[in-house]
Motif scaffolding. Structure first.
Motif, mmCIF file in Angstrom:
data_model
loop_
_atom_site.group_PDB
_atom_site.id
_atom_site.type_symbol
_atom_site.label_atom_id
_atom_site.label_comp_id
_atom_site.label_asym_id
_atom_site.label_seq_id
_atom_site.Cartn_x
_atom_site.Cartn_y
_atom_site.Cartn_z
ATOM 1 N N ARG A 178 1.139 9.892 15.562
ATOM 2 C CA ARG A 178 2.219 9.191 14.460
ATOM 3 C C ARG A 178 3.529 8.911 15.162
ATOM 4 O O ARG A 178 4.120 9.549 15.924
ATOM 5 C CB ARG A 178 2.524 10.267 13.475
ATOM 6 C CG ARG A 178 1.314 10.951 12.805
ATOM 7 C CD ARG A 178 1.018 9.911 11.436
ATOM 8 N NE ARG A 178 1.889 9.499 10.713
ATOM 9 C CZ ARG A 178 1.832 10.394 9.476
ATOM 10 N NH1 ARG A 178 0.954 11.495 9.213
ATOM 11 N NH2 ARG A 178 2.822 9.875 8.107
ATOM 12 N N ASP A 232 -1.113 3.573 12.711
ATOM 13 C CA ASP A 232 -0.426 3.098 11.538
ATOM 14 C C ASP A 232 -0.965 3.840 10.491
ATOM 15 O O ASP A 232 -1.778 4.730 10.417
ATOM 16 C CB ASP A 232 -0.846 1.466 11.415
ATOM 17 C CG ASP A 232 -2.399 1.363 11.307
ATOM 18 O OD1 ASP A 232 -3.049 2.089 10.693
ATOM 19 O OD2 ASP A 232 -2.918 0.360 11.677
ATOM 20 N N TRP A 233 -0.185 3.543 9.377
ATOM 21 C CA TRP A 233 -0.351 4.247 8.149
ATOM 22 C C TRP A 233 -1.947 4.203 7.448
ATOM 23 O O TRP A 233 -2.393 5.091 7.024
ATOM 24 C CB TRP A 233 0.575 4.111 6.885
ATOM 25 C CG TRP A 233 0.282 4.713 5.683
ATOM 26 C CD1 TRP A 233 0.325 4.255 4.398
ATOM 27 C CD2 TRP A 233 0.177 6.163 5.421
ATOM 28 N NE1 TRP A 233 0.078 4.950 3.482
ATOM 29 C CE2 TRP A 233 0.084 6.250 4.031
ATOM 30 C CE3 TRP A 233 0.291 7.270 6.331
ATOM 31 C CZ2 TRP A 233 0.017 7.618 3.365
ATOM 32 C CZ3 TRP A 233 -0.126 8.363 5.737
ATOM 33 C CH2 TRP A 233 -0.213 8.715 4.312
ATOM 34 N N ALA A 234 -2.483 2.825 7.686
ATOM 35 C CA ALA A 234 -3.739 2.746 7.223
ATOM 36 C C ALA A 234 -4.822 3.922 7.734
ATOM 37 O O ALA A 234 -5.557 4.072 7.328
ATOM 38 C CB ALA A 234 -4.212 1.402 7.261
ATOM 39 N N THR A 256 -4.157 6.155 9.581
ATOM 40 C CA THR A 256 -3.461 7.663 9.281
ATOM 41 C C THR A 256 -4.200 8.066 7.869
ATOM 42 O O THR A 256 -4.644 9.200 7.820
ATOM 43 C CB THR A 256 -1.960 7.836 9.084
ATOM 44 O OG1 THR A 256 -1.451 7.405 10.484
ATOM 45 C CG2 THR A 256 -1.737 9.334 8.895
ATOM 46 N N ARG A 257 -3.993 7.230 6.887
ATOM 47 C CA ARG A 257 -4.838 7.636 5.617
ATOM 48 C C ARG A 257 -6.312 7.966 5.851
ATOM 49 O O ARG A 257 -6.687 9.108 5.342
ATOM 50 C CB ARG A 257 -4.462 6.665 4.579
ATOM 51 C CG ARG A 257 -3.165 6.362 3.947
ATOM 52 C CD ARG A 257 -3.316 5.131 3.275
ATOM 53 N NE ARG A 257 -4.036 5.005 2.056
ATOM 54 C CZ ARG A 257 -3.914 5.285 0.874
ATOM 55 N NH1 ARG A 257 -2.864 5.740 0.692
ATOM 56 N NH2 ARG A 257 -4.809 5.596 -0.119
ATOM 57 N N ASP A 313 6.663 6.779 7.930
ATOM 58 C CA ASP A 313 6.071 5.684 8.865
ATOM 59 C C ASP A 313 5.568 4.479 8.400
ATOM 60 O O ASP A 313 5.360 3.649 9.105
ATOM 61 C CB ASP A 313 5.573 6.463 9.985
ATOM 62 C CG ASP A 313 4.213 7.137 9.540
ATOM 63 O OD1 ASP A 313 4.278 7.642 8.415
ATOM 64 O OD2 ASP A 313 3.375 7.029 10.393
ATOM 65 N N HIS A 314 5.355 4.338 7.277
ATOM 66 C CA HIS A 314 4.839 3.130 6.834
ATOM 67 C C HIS A 314 5.907 2.085 6.275
ATOM 68 O O HIS A 314 5.621 1.172 6.101
ATOM 69 C CB HIS A 314 3.937 3.214 5.482
ATOM 70 C CG HIS A 314 4.326 3.907 4.507
ATOM 71 N ND1 HIS A 314 4.625 5.388 4.337
ATOM 72 C CD2 HIS A 314 4.528 3.388 3.231
ATOM 73 C CE1 HIS A 314 5.182 5.520 3.192
ATOM 74 N NE2 HIS A 314 5.217 4.509 2.383
ATOM 75 N N ALA A 344 8.763 6.696 0.035
ATOM 76 C CA ALA A 344 7.593 6.677 1.211
ATOM 77 C C ALA A 344 7.292 8.136 1.353
ATOM 78 O O ALA A 344 6.045 8.469 1.289
ATOM 79 C CB ALA A 344 8.457 6.189 2.350
ATOM 80 N N GLN A 364 3.247 9.456 0.443
ATOM 81 C CA GLN A 364 2.492 10.148 1.637
ATOM 82 C C GLN A 364 2.099 11.680 1.038
ATOM 83 O O GLN A 364 1.017 11.987 1.240
ATOM 84 C CB GLN A 364 3.188 10.177 2.824
ATOM 85 C CG GLN A 364 3.107 8.861 3.449
ATOM 86 C CD GLN A 364 3.406 8.392 4.906
ATOM 87 O OE1 GLN A 364 3.256 9.651 5.632
ATOM 88 N NE2 GLN A 364 3.766 7.444 5.431
#
Length: 381
Positions: A81, A86-88, A90-91, A115-116, A131, A135
């Protein structure tokens, strides 16, 4: 048969190192009961692709950690992280890991941060709050405990301790279940200098304790990653009853987890990723009240841990992934963003030596062959 390999030394020489026999670590029959122990887990990259994950190997490593009795701390800095993930992605990592945890009965908590948000664009405190809330809602919606990660965006935007009070208060009030706060020190992320509104760590500690006192029913504990054992112990003794101190001290974890006459730390450690067999067996010994065996099992891992987390500390992930590769948990020494190159060949060579001394290379022939291939690719033969 004796196994040896040629390693680069700091003085430019090539030296032959003979690998010893691996230690036998009993696999615990159940998770530890006297301590709560999270292992922050790494992710496995795909060779030639700087963004993709090898999902099979990534999830298999979580099963390895659960087998040794750990809960998994998912989507933390150990999983890159803020360092390529990236967030995508990470999801998807959170979604898959939580589903795997539920399938095998493993414990899991997941990092929620900011972090997105665009790293260089102006943001407001309201943006930071939103944000975090997005998350956090995703993590809880997947069925995992939330770890409220330190935020680079908040560190940039906040102008006082009051800004931290406002943001964290709002975020905690939106969560359904008690969360773990995450205090990541400057050695792990220089962008977090002055977190909690002050570069004075005494003032920062006071603010953290005020937040915990105000929201104690929404806080399970706090993870401290400052690499300062005395400061951790002092904070631990000031926590309200029922709020855990999760050590994130990858230098002094043996004594902090063991504890003293006033209490002990639980654990949320990146180094557990690398030393899971030894640490799992040591925690089982501690459960049985055998402190001497706990020390015998865990103390030999400390030189390796101190090397992995040596400055610049934030590059510790490279050594952790290297060890997973040497031990056959993944088929390539590949990291998101190409961070397998973040440590020198000499640093990796010392990693081999210290892991060998700790008895953590479970197949010396395989480890030697794989390490030699890495060094050969770097022109060292």
């Amino acid at each position: 048969m004796e196994t040896s390999l040629v390693l680069p030394a700091s003085d430019g020489r090539l030296v032959t190192h003979r690998l010893g026999r691996p230690r036998e670590f009993p696999v615990p029959s159940s998770p530890p009961t006297s301590r709560v122990a999270f292992a922050a887990a790494h992710v496995v990259g795909v060779p030639g692709d700087r963004t993709a994950l090898d999902w099979d190997a990534t999830l298999a490593y979580r099963r390895h950690l659960w087998t040794h009795g750990f809960r998994v701390a998912e989507a933390m800095d150990t999983a890159q992280r803020g360092a390529g993930l990236d967030w995508a992605t990470t999801r998807e990592l959170i979604r898959r890991s939580v589903a795997e945890a539920h399938a095998v009965g493993g414990g899991i908590a997941c990092g929620a941060g900011t972090d997105h948000l665009p790293p260089d664009a102006p943001v407001s405190l309201a943006d930071v709050r939103a944000a975090y809330e997005e998350q956090g809602a995703f993590v809880e919606g997947e069925g995992a405990q939330t770890i409220v990660m330190a935020s680079r965006a908040l560190a940039r935007q906040a102008r006082s301790a009051d800004d931290y009070r406002e943001v964290y208060g709002q975020v905690l009030r939106q969560l359904t279940h008690p969360a773990i706060l995450h205090w990541l020190g400057e050695p792990f992320d220089p962008a977090l200098r002055g977190y909690w509104g002050s570069t004075d760590l005494d003032e920062a500690t006071d603010l953290v304790l005020e937040l915990i006192d105000e929201h104690r029913d929404r806080i399970d504990g706090i993870k401290i990653s400052l690499l300062d054992a005395d400061r951790e112990v002092a904070l631990r003794r000031r926590l309200p009853e029922g709020v855990r101190l999760y050590t994130g001290d990858d230098f002094n974890y043996v004594e902090l987890i063991r504890g003293d006459g006033h209490g002990h730390s639980d654990a949320l450690l990146g180094v557990f990723d690398a030393i899971a067999p030894a640490a799992g067996a040591a925690l089982a010994a501690l459960d049985a009240g055998d402190v001497a065996r706990y020390e015998v099992l865990l103390a030999p891992t400390v030189p390796l841990a101190r090397h992995l987390f040596s400055e610049p500390t934030y590059n510790y992930k490279t050594g952790i992934v290297f060890l997973a590769y040497l031990n056959g948990h993944q088929e390539s020494f590949s990291m998101v963003g190409g961070l397998e190159t973040a440590r020198s060949a000499v640093h990796l060579a010392e990693t081999v030596v210290l892991a060998d001394r700790a008895g953590l290379l479970h197949d010396p022939e395989q480890a030697a062959a794989r390490a030699s291939a890495v060094f050969a690719a770097a022109g060292i033969t």
